[in-house]
Structure formats: structure tokens, C-alpha cells
Design a protein around this motif. Structure first.
Motif, PDB file in Angstrom:
ATOM      1  N   THR A  58       0.826  -1.193   0.000  1.00 49.38           N
ATOM      2  CA  THR A  58       0.000   0.000   0.000  1.00 49.38           C
ATOM      3  C   THR A  58       0.856   1.237   0.000  1.00 49.38           C
ATOM      4  O   THR A  58       1.770   1.382   0.795  1.00 49.38           O
ATOM      5  CB  THR A  58      -0.910   0.001   1.251  1.00 49.38           C
ATOM      6  OG1 THR A  58      -1.655  -1.204   1.270  1.00 49.38           O
ATOM      7  CG2 THR A  58      -1.845   1.187   1.223  1.00 49.38           C
ATOM      8  N   THR A  59       0.565   2.147  -0.897  1.00 52.21           N
ATOM      9  CA  THR A  59       1.380   3.346  -1.026  1.00 52.21           C
ATOM     10  C   THR A  59       1.086   4.310   0.095  1.00 52.21           C
ATOM     11  O   THR A  59       0.036   4.288   0.728  1.00 52.21           O
ATOM     12  CB  THR A  59       1.083   4.028  -2.364  1.00 52.21           C
ATOM     13  OG1 THR A  59      -0.307   4.333  -2.421  1.00 52.21           O
ATOM     14  CG2 THR A  59       1.442   3.125  -3.515  1.00 52.21           C
ATOM     15  N   SER A  90       0.208   7.959   1.766  1.00 50.97           N
ATOM     16  CA  SER A  90      -0.764   8.978   1.394  1.00 50.97           C
ATOM     17  C   SER A  90      -0.645  10.151   2.337  1.00 50.97           C
ATOM     18  O   SER A  90      -0.289   9.971   3.496  1.00 50.97           O
ATOM     19  CB  SER A  90      -2.183   8.399   1.454  1.00 50.97           C
ATOM     20  OG  SER A  90      -3.125   9.408   1.223  1.00 50.97           O
ATOM     21  N   ARG A 131      -8.308  -3.255  -5.196  1.00 48.18           N
ATOM     22  CA  ARG A 131      -8.020  -2.406  -4.035  1.00 48.18           C
ATOM     23  C   ARG A 131      -9.284  -1.642  -3.672  1.00 48.18           C
ATOM     24  O   ARG A 131      -9.907  -0.992  -4.526  1.00 48.18           O
ATOM     25  CB  ARG A 131      -6.872  -1.451  -4.331  1.00 48.18           C
ATOM     26  CG  ARG A 131      -6.634  -0.406  -3.236  1.00 48.18           C
ATOM     27  CD  ARG A 131      -5.343   0.336  -3.468  1.00 48.18           C
ATOM     28  NE  ARG A 131      -4.201  -0.492  -3.143  1.00 48.18           N
ATOM     29  CZ  ARG A 131      -2.936  -0.172  -3.435  1.00 48.18           C
ATOM     30  NH1 ARG A 131      -2.677   0.945  -4.094  1.00 48.18           N
ATOM     31  NH2 ARG A 131      -1.952  -0.963  -3.098  1.00 48.18           N
ATOM     32  N   ILE A 181     -10.752   1.348  -1.287  1.00 44.27           N
ATOM     33  CA  ILE A 181     -10.416   2.508  -0.468  1.00 44.27           C
ATOM     34  C   ILE A 181     -11.719   3.082   0.064  1.00 44.27           C
ATOM     35  O   ILE A 181     -12.571   3.522  -0.715  1.00 44.27           O
ATOM     36  CB  ILE A 181      -9.654   3.577  -1.263  1.00 44.27           C
ATOM     37  CG1 ILE A 181      -8.344   3.007  -1.822  1.00 44.27           C
ATOM     38  CG2 ILE A 181      -9.378   4.802  -0.408  1.00 44.27           C
ATOM     39  CD1 ILE A 181      -7.612   3.958  -2.748  1.00 44.27           C
ATOM     40  N   TYR A 222      -3.475   6.599  -5.193  1.00 38.76           N
ATOM     41  CA  TYR A 222      -3.138   5.190  -4.969  1.00 38.76           C
ATOM     42  C   TYR A 222      -2.843   4.423  -6.259  1.00 38.76           C
ATOM     43  O   TYR A 222      -2.314   3.322  -6.214  1.00 38.76           O
ATOM     44  CB  TYR A 222      -4.275   4.501  -4.210  1.00 38.76           C
ATOM     45  CG  TYR A 222      -4.180   4.660  -2.717  1.00 38.76           C
ATOM     46  CD1 TYR A 222      -3.693   3.633  -1.909  1.00 38.76           C
ATOM     47  CD2 TYR A 222      -4.566   5.844  -2.107  1.00 38.76           C
ATOM     48  CE1 TYR A 222      -3.602   3.782  -0.543  1.00 38.76           C
ATOM     49  CE2 TYR A 222      -4.479   6.005  -0.740  1.00 38.76           C
ATOM     50  CZ  TYR A 222      -3.995   4.976   0.041  1.00 38.76           C
ATOM     51  OH  TYR A 222      -3.897   5.132   1.403  1.00 38.76           O
ATOM     52  N   VAL A 269      -8.332   0.650   3.869  1.00 39.99           N
ATOM     53  CA  VAL A 269      -7.690   0.254   2.618  1.00 39.99           C
ATOM     54  C   VAL A 269      -7.549  -1.268   2.628  1.00 39.99           C
ATOM     55  O   VAL A 269      -6.961  -1.826   3.555  1.00 39.99           O
ATOM     56  CB  VAL A 269      -6.306   0.907   2.437  1.00 39.99           C
ATOM     57  CG1 VAL A 269      -5.644   0.400   1.157  1.00 39.99           C
ATOM     58  CG2 VAL A 269      -6.426   2.416   2.413  1.00 39.99           C
TER      59      VAL A 269
END
Length: 342
Positions: free
Chosen positions: A2-3, A5, A84, A86, A104, A326
Motif C-alpha cells: 500500500t502506497t 498517502s 483495491r 479505499i 493510490y 484500505v
């Protein structure tokens, strides 16, 4: 993985690694209370993505749904496509939801798609063909809008004409959020700091190599639109004030013109009274003039208020959205490739 943020992530209930497999395409689907159509949208989209060479991901952005849409999306599972979910902490609006999806998205190409199926997923391969030809932005232009009243079509046509007449950038007419963006364009958009977001203008602002594909927009598959005329009017005002200061200049020019007209008219009255001894009359006409001037003044004050309100919102520096959940579900094949490479 997961990136990161710029907003708070309160809960990440399933965290999986599949960064080892390069992503070719990210499809972002913002939705709000679309339980009646989200499953059909997913099935049609998966059928298209399974025909595309390369690793794809779907990013569902839940803008605070309350009708069970979230539960349906959480049950989705695919072998060839990474998923994914969110979940925003509340309903922040579609512009914020799209911004969250862009933050994302990791694909080399990114496509935004509405969940209501008015924008056919079957056009994605044609969009990718244009991207592979070297275009950074592929705009999808609606040449026919099925399921919409003539009032809405006419008002949309007028809006785009007014917007392009006032805006400092060229916003393609009848092009909605359905479009493809290259990775480079997405990175530039993610760097834009403004909170007042009119995404159609933001998508056009970076420029780069663009092309346009015409298509017939379908009627909603199910349910009702969330955009009434009040919301559409607010969106139109956001579009004009976010990308142009011409309304302020028009107010200035209008004020100067009225002041000049008042001065000339005053001189005419003085000359007629002093030279020709005419009695000043016309109470009703003067009342009409005063009411007209008062209306123009209030209009100009409203225009200035719109810009001041946007300055106020920007000055607070609040985050554009807050993420509550997420959930990552990497594709089975992607996970197998990662295990072999490890």
C-alpha cells in the motif's frame, strides 16, 4: 504494498505485497450508493481486463456509501486482476474520491470510470491503443447522451461554451471524467495542492499529447443520478472560478462602463436643465435604473465572494479527504509470479 498517502489511514485490514509485478493499467471507480449496479459494473470490467495483456488493477473508492455497496465490493475476488478498496471516512464528493484513487493508482496508464455504466468499459482497449501510440491523455467525447433530457443536454452544451470562453485553458467539450491518463500526467496532477478541485479542468491543465475518441454515452444501468441541477450549477461555478479570473475582470469592466454611463447621463441632465430649462422628471425610470444598478452590484459582490470563499478554504489547508479503510487483494497470478521471483 500500500502506497503512502498525505492523509490519515485509520485501518488497513488486509495488507498484501504485489509491487514486484509491474502494473500496466489502473482503473479507478469512485462510487456512492451504487449497490444496484456495482456488481454488473465489476463483471463487465473484468471481462474486458481479462483480454488485456499485462497486469491490471481496479481501485474502488467508496465515497461514504450507506446502501451496502461496500460489502459487495469487499466480496469481489479475481485471479488475473488486482483489487483495491479505499473507503473514505464520509462523503467528501466525487472530486475528492477521484483524487484519492489517483493517489493510490500505480499503473503506467490510469483510467477513470463511473460505476453507473454510462461510460462503457468495453471502450478501454481502444483507449489503450491510443496510449500505446504515444498519447498521454485520451479524452472520451460524448457525441450522444442517452437517457438525459434535452434540458440537461442543452445546459451542458452552454456550460462548456461559457467555460471555454472564460477559462485560461481549453476544456474539451462534452468530455467527462471518463478518460485515460499516462503515469506522467497522473504524477503531475497528484502534485497539485488545491482543495477546490474541478477535475475536468485539472485533467486538461497539464497538457501533454492528447487525443479524443467519440462514443455514445449509455443511460444509467440502474438507480438514479446523484447530480441534481443544484449540484450541477455548483460544479459549473467551481469550474469557472477555479481556472479563470475573467469573471472578476468582467465585473471591473462592467463597473467602469456603468460609471461612465452615469457620468455622461448626469452631464446630459445638467446641460438640458441649465441651457434648455427642462424640468427633471422620470421617477419611475430612475427607480428602474437604481434597481438595475443594485442588482449588478450584488452580482459583482457575489462573484468576488466566490473567489474569497475559495481563498478561505485553501487557507485552512485541510486534507482533501480522509481514508478509513484500505483493503488490497492482489491477483493470484501476480502473487505466484512474486513467489517464484523471491
Amino acid at each position: 504494498m500500500t502506497t503512502s498517502s498525505p492523509v490519515s489511514v485509520i485501518s488497513n485490514r488486509l495488507h498484501c505485497i504485489d509491487d514486484a509485478v509491474p502494473l500496466t493499467l489502473s482503473v479507478i471507480i469512485p462510487f456512492y450508493n451504487e449497490a444496484s449496479v456495482i456488481t454488473e459494473c465489476h463483471e463487465r470490467l473484468i471481462a474486458v481486463l481479462n483480454t488485456i495483456k499485462g497486469h491490471c488493477e481496479i481501485i474502488y473508492v467508496d465515497d461514504g456509501s450507506t446502501d451496502g455497496s461496500r460489502q459487495l465490493v469487499e466480496q469481489f475476488s479475481e485471479d488475473n486482476v488486482s483489487l483495491r478498496y479505499i473507503g473514505l471516512s464520509r462523503n467528501f464528493g466525487k472530486e475528492a474520491a477521484m483524487s484519492a484513487g489517483l493517489e493510490y493508482a500505480q499503473g503506467s496508464a490510469v483510467i477513470l470510470l463511473d460505476a453507473d455504466l454510462q461510460d462503457p468499459p468495453e471502450l478501454i482497449p481502444s483507449m489503450l491503443d491510443k496510449w500505446q501510440e504515444g498519447y498521454d491523455v485520451v479524452n472520451m467525447q460524448r457525441i450522444k447522451r442517452q437517457g438525459e433530457t434535452w434540458v440537461k443536454r442543452f445546459s451542458a452544451k452552454c456550460f462548456y461554451k461559457v467555460l471555454n470562453a472564460l477559462s485560461d485553458i481549453d476544456v474539451p467539450s462534452n468530455v467527462g471524467d471518463f478518460r485515460l491518463l499516462s503515469r506522467e500526467v497522473v504524477l503531475h496532477i497528484n502534485q497539485m495542492p488545491e482543495r477546490n478541485r474541478y477535475m475536468k479542468g485539472i485533467f486538461s491543465w497539464p497538457g501533454f499529447n492528447q487525443t479524443t475518441l467519440p462514443f455514445v454515452r449509455d443511460a444509467r444501468f440502474s438507480g438514479e443520478t446523484k447530480w441534481n441541477y443544484v449540484k450541477l450549477f455548483g460544479l459549473a461555478v467551481d469550474g469557472i472560478t477555479s481556472f479563470s479570473i475573467k469573471p472578476l475582470r468582467i465585473a471591473t469592466i462592467l463597473g467602469c462602463a456603468i460609471a461612465l454611463w452615469a457620468f455622461i447621463y448626469g452631464m446630459v441632465i445638467i446641460i438640458k436643465t441649465m441651457i434648455f430649462s427642462e424640468v427633471v422628471s422620470g421617477y419611475p425610470s430612475m427607480m428602474v435604473v437604481q434597481l438595475a444598478l443594485g442588482g449588478i452590484q450584488l452580482l459583482c459582490m457575489g462573484v468576488m465572494g466566490e473567489y474569497i470563499g475559495r481563498i478561505f478554504i485553501e487557507a485552512k489547508h485541510r486534507p482533501l479527504y480522509l481514508i478509513q479503510t484500505v483493503i488490497d487483494q492482489p491477483a493470484v497470478q501476480a502473487a505466484q509470479i512474486y513467489e517464484k521471483s523471491a
